[in-house]
Design a protein around this motif. Structure first.
Motif: not given
Length: 145
Positions: A115-137
Motif C-alpha cells: 500500500k505504501l509503495k502504491a501510494i508512493s508510486k501514485a505520488k511520483d506519477l502525480i509529481r511527474q505529471a505536474r512536472r510534465e504539465e509545468i514543462d509544457k506550460l
C-alpha cells in the motif's frame, strides 16, 4: 483411603488374633492342668490349623492389596498418559495458532508495504505529471514570447 481401611483391618485382625491366641494359651494351660495327653495333642493340632488359616488370610490380604496397588498404578499411568496427550495436543494447537498469527502479521505487514509503495508510486506519477504539465506550460510560454 483403601490403604487406611486395609491398615485398620490388619490392626483389627492382629488384635483379634492376639485375643484368640491369649484365649488359646489360657485354655491350653487349663487343659494341661486338667486333661490327658490326648487333649493336649488335639489343642496343638487346632493351633496349627488356626495358624495355617491365619497365614492363608494374611496371604490373601497381601495378594488383594498387591492387586489393588497394581490396579491403582495402572490407572494412574493411564491418567498420566491421557494428560500428556492432552498437553501435547494443546502445545501443538498453541504452536499452530502462533504460526497463524505470525502469518497474518506478515501478510498485514506485506499488504501495508505494498500500500505504501502504491501510494508512493501514485505520488511520483502525480509529481511527474505536474512536472510534465509545468514543462509544457513553460514551453508554451516560451514559444509565445
Amino acid at each position: 483411603r483403601s490403604s487406611d481401611l486395609k491398615d485398620g483391618e490388619i490392626k483389627h485382625l492382629k488384635s483379634t488374633l492376639k485375643q484368640q491366641e491369649e484365649s488359646a494359651r489360657s485354655l491350653g494351660r487349663k487343659l494341661r492342668e486338667q486333661a490327658q495327653e490326648q487333649i493336649r495333642k488335639a489343642v496343638e493340632r487346632q493351633k496349627q490349623l488356626q495358624e495355617r488359616s491365619r497365614e492363608q488370610e494374611l496371604r490373601k490380604e497381601r495378594e488383594s492389596m498387591s492387586e489393588d496397588r497394581e490396579r491403582s498404578i495402572a490407572e494412574l499411568k493411564d491418567s498420566v498418559a491421557r494428560e500428556a496427550q492432552k498437553s501435547k495436543l494443546q502445545h501443538a494447537t498453541i504452536i499452530s495458532l502462533r504460526q497463524e498469527v505470525e502469518e497474518q502479521r506478515q501478510f498485514a505487514k506485506q499488504a501495508n508495504q505494498e500500500k505504501l509503495k502504491a501510494i508512493s508510486k501514485a505520488k511520483d506519477l502525480i509529481r511527474q505529471a505536474r512536472r510534465e504539465e509545468i514543462d509544457k506550460l513553460k514551453d508554451k510560454l516560451e514559444l509565445e514570447h
